[in-house]
Design an enzyme around this catalytic site. Sequence first.
Site, PDB file in Angstrom:
ATOM      1  N   GLY A 199      42.821   8.688  -0.225  1.00  0.00           N
ATOM      2  CA  GLY A 199      42.670   7.193   0.311  1.00  0.00           C
ATOM      3  C   GLY A 199      42.226   7.031   1.572  1.00  0.00           C
TER       4      GLY A 199
ATOM      5  N   TYR B  88      58.164  -9.340  -1.203  1.00  0.00           N
ATOM      6  CA  TYR B  88      57.765  -7.913  -0.670  1.00  0.00           C
ATOM      7  C   TYR B  88      58.935  -6.952  -1.202  1.00  0.00           C
ATOM      8  CZ  TYR B  88      55.025  -4.189   0.626  1.00  0.00           C
ATOM      9  OH  TYR B  88      54.044  -2.637   0.677  1.00  0.00           O
TER      10      TYR B  88
ATOM     11  N   ASP C  87      38.517   8.716  -9.216  1.00  0.00           N
ATOM     12  CA  ASP C  87      39.600   8.204  -9.403  1.00  0.00           C
ATOM     13  C   ASP C  87      40.907   9.257  -9.033  1.00  0.00           C
ATOM     14  OD1 ASP C  87      42.017   7.184 -10.207  1.00  0.00           O
ATOM     15  OD2 ASP C  87      41.476   6.874 -12.405  1.00  0.00           O
TER      16      ASP C  87
ATOM     17  N   PHE D 289      44.885   2.601   6.684  1.00  0.00           N
ATOM     18  CA  PHE D 289      45.686   3.722   7.094  1.00  0.00           C
ATOM     19  C   PHE D 289      45.120   5.065   6.655  1.00  0.00           C
ATOM     20  CE2 PHE D 289      49.036   0.268   7.250  1.00  0.00           C
ATOM     21  CZ  PHE D 289      49.110   0.295   8.419  1.00  0.00           C
TER      22      PHE D 289
ATOM     23  N   ALA E 298      45.949   2.794  -2.091  1.00  0.00           N
ATOM     24  CA  ALA E 298      46.203   1.276  -2.540  1.00  0.00           C
ATOM     25  C   ALA E 298      45.287   0.779  -3.553  1.00  0.00           C
ATOM     26  CB  ALA E 298      45.999   0.156  -1.191  1.00  0.00           C
TER      27      ALA E 298
HETATM   28  P1  NAI Z   1      43.415   0.265   1.685  1.00  0.00           P
HETATM   29  O1  NAI Z   1      42.826  -0.737   0.732  1.00  0.00           O
HETATM   30  O2  NAI Z   1      42.714   0.005   3.088  1.00  0.00           O
HETATM   31  O3  NAI Z   1      43.108   1.689   1.456  1.00  0.00           O
HETATM   32  C1  NAI Z   1      43.356   2.256   0.013  1.00  0.00           C
HETATM   33  C2  NAI Z   1      42.337   3.300   0.101  1.00  0.00           C
HETATM   34  O4  NAI Z   1      42.577   3.954  -1.548  1.00  0.00           O
HETATM   35  C3  NAI Z   1      40.931   3.497   0.019  1.00  0.00           C
HETATM   36  O5  NAI Z   1      40.317   4.672   0.647  1.00  0.00           O
HETATM   37  C4  NAI Z   1      40.329   3.265  -1.365  1.00  0.00           C
HETATM   38  O6  NAI Z   1      38.985   3.913  -1.624  1.00  0.00           O
HETATM   39  C5  NAI Z   1      41.474   4.509  -2.053  1.00  0.00           C
HETATM   40  N1  NAI Z   1      41.643   4.001  -3.237  1.00  0.00           N
HETATM   41  C6  NAI Z   1      42.117   3.043  -4.216  1.00  0.00           C
HETATM   42  N2  NAI Z   1      42.228   3.348  -5.534  1.00  0.00           N
HETATM   43  C7  NAI Z   1      41.791   4.791  -5.620  1.00  0.00           C
HETATM   44  C8  NAI Z   1      41.661   5.410  -6.617  1.00  0.00           C
HETATM   45  N3  NAI Z   1      42.184   4.995  -7.850  1.00  0.00           N
HETATM   46  N4  NAI Z   1      41.376   6.786  -6.601  1.00  0.00           N
HETATM   47  C9  NAI Z   1      41.038   7.245  -5.288  1.00  0.00           C
HETATM   48  N5  NAI Z   1      40.990   6.356  -3.926  1.00  0.00           N
HETATM   49  C10 NAI Z   1      41.676   5.191  -4.683  1.00  0.00           C
HETATM   50  O7  NAI Z   1      45.142   0.126   1.804  1.00  0.00           O
HETATM   51  P2  NAI Z   1      45.870   0.382   3.144  1.00  0.00           P
HETATM   52  O8  NAI Z   1      46.330  -1.007   3.548  1.00  0.00           O
HETATM   53  O9  NAI Z   1      45.357   1.372   4.276  1.00  0.00           O
HETATM   54  O10 NAI Z   1      46.948   0.854   2.415  1.00  0.00           O
HETATM   55  C11 NAI Z   1      47.265   2.383   2.284  1.00  0.00           C
HETATM   56  C12 NAI Z   1      49.065   2.606   2.092  1.00  0.00           C
HETATM   57  O11 NAI Z   1      49.472   1.953   3.138  1.00  0.00           O
HETATM   58  C13 NAI Z   1      49.685   1.800   0.940  1.00  0.00           C
HETATM   59  O12 NAI Z   1      50.423   2.714   0.435  1.00  0.00           O
HETATM   60  C14 NAI Z   1      50.105   0.538   1.537  1.00  0.00           C
HETATM   61  O13 NAI Z   1      51.011   0.028   0.780  1.00  0.00           O
HETATM   62  C15 NAI Z   1      50.551   1.059   2.791  1.00  0.00           C
HETATM   63  N6  NAI Z   1      50.762   0.145   3.848  1.00  0.00           N
HETATM   64  C16 NAI Z   1      50.113  -0.864   4.147  1.00  0.00           C
HETATM   65  C17 NAI Z   1      50.518  -1.801   5.082  1.00  0.00           C
HETATM   66  C18 NAI Z   1      49.205  -3.029   5.387  1.00  0.00           C
HETATM   67  O14 NAI Z   1      49.935  -3.965   5.853  1.00  0.00           O
HETATM   68  N7  NAI Z   1      48.160  -3.082   4.987  1.00  0.00           N
HETATM   69  C19 NAI Z   1      51.451  -1.807   5.779  1.00  0.00           C
HETATM   70  C20 NAI Z   1      52.321  -0.718   5.354  1.00  0.00           C
HETATM   71  C21 NAI Z   1      52.132   0.483   4.609  1.00  0.00           C
HETATM   72 NA    NA Z   2      44.230   3.881   3.197  1.00  0.00          NA
END
Ligand code: NAI
Ligand code: NA
Length: 396
Positions: free
Chosen positions: A47, A234, A110, A52, A139
């Site tokens: 990811g 949430y 994926d 993050f 995510a």
């Molecule tokens: P984001 O949407 O910015 O990043 C998601 C990443 O996952 C991207 O790199 C995307 O390409 C990758 N991805 C998604 N599906 C995929 C798949 N099937 N195969 C390979 N890569 C895949 O999300 P974010 O916000 O950075 O979230 C990351 C983690 O942080 C999650 O677990 C989220 O719950 C957690 N988090 C987020 C918060 C927020 O406020 N955004 C707060 C605290 C935790």
């Molecule tokens: Na991420």
Amino acid sequence: MIIEPKMRGFICLTAHPKGCEQNVINQISYVQSKGTIEGPKKVLVIGASTGFGLASRITSAFSSGAATIGVFFEKPPQEGKPASPGWYNTVAFQQQAANAGIYAKSINGDAFSNEVKQKTIDLIKADLGKIDLIIYSLASPVRTNPATGITHRSVLKPIGNTYSNKTVDFHTGIVSNISIEPCTDEEINNTVAVMGGEDWEMWMDALTAADALEENATTIAYSYIGPSLTEAVYRKGTIGKAKDHLEATAFTITDKLKPINGKAYVSVNKALVTQASSAIPVIPLYISLLYKTMKEKGIHEGCIEQIQRLFQDRLFTGNAIPTDEQGRIRIDDWEMREDVQNDITALWPKASTETLGEIGDLNGYKSDFLNLFGFAVEGVDYAADVNENITIPQLQ
Ligand code: NAI
Ligand code: NA
């Protein structure tokens, strides 16, 4: 082509390569301004292209000089159509890493599949031998479990009772009341299957079986808790069940890593504007009040500030990693500070279409949202023609 934001509901259909590049450069400059960290050496980020995960990759590479392999799922550019933002972020990251002489390779596919896990492991074995840090930062709204072939879809719903509260459409600034019907048991199970810890454990099992983990290897996944205000939708809703499962999985993985003295942690991070959080009702209103409050107190952070602090003040201090009673790392400590939460609790009843521009940081929300796609980034000439059709260097 000249690329402009094209909004549809909570998503933006376009992304700007130069804006994404500038965002990456800004994040690199930020971590470099904070000095070096005696951190990881060989890192896998699952990811790695946005949010993050991207911040974790940048901190690993540019604070600690670590070799990184990044896995993500992004759309390449197509005839006359820009790529997704994570594509352009990674183009920029790879270029910056190459300029700095830091190893970096990327895999687009994926991450839930056996194929991508195997491809990643083959690359680790060929280039790095073993890795010492694995960041799990996916995510996704959907996951096909490779063991069963079943495709699960997550939902964002309360459990047990209908939940009603205020929310904001951050595009228009209109504050309104919404009600969300409770989920079914099947929806809970599906959400846990997508965003719980099962796939994280599968990754760690596969890496262990391939003997791809160094002694003392560490793995981190990201979670969220938040205030009682958003609890029903949430932390006590469907997504919260998935986070409970993710957090429990850290203990399962740590047990399995005993032979190499490895450890799995969950880090609880701050609420931030991302594509995912913008789609959750109530959260955008909470975030706009949170941003205003935290900015006033001088403690606002974005993804990169959060992850740089996670590495510097929690993970790589040379001392034991501090956790709460449930074994979680807390980098949401400033969000959860009593004075911050008290301010938001006091503002919440006052928030309306008329007041939000004043008492909340709606503009900050909007510009952060545009920034996710490389728009409204300072120093970028959006009137200029840009080449949208660029490839990621070192894409495997
Ligand atoms: P984001 O949407 O910015 O990043 C998601 C990443 O996952 C991207 O790199 C995307 O390409 C990758 N991805 C998604 N599906 C995929 C798949 N099937 N195969 C390979 N890569 C895949 O999300 P974010 O916000 O950075 O979230 C990351 C983690 O942080 C999650 O677990 C989220 O719950 C957690 N988090 C987020 C918060 C927020 O406020 N955004 C707060 C605290 C935790
Ligand atoms: Na991420």
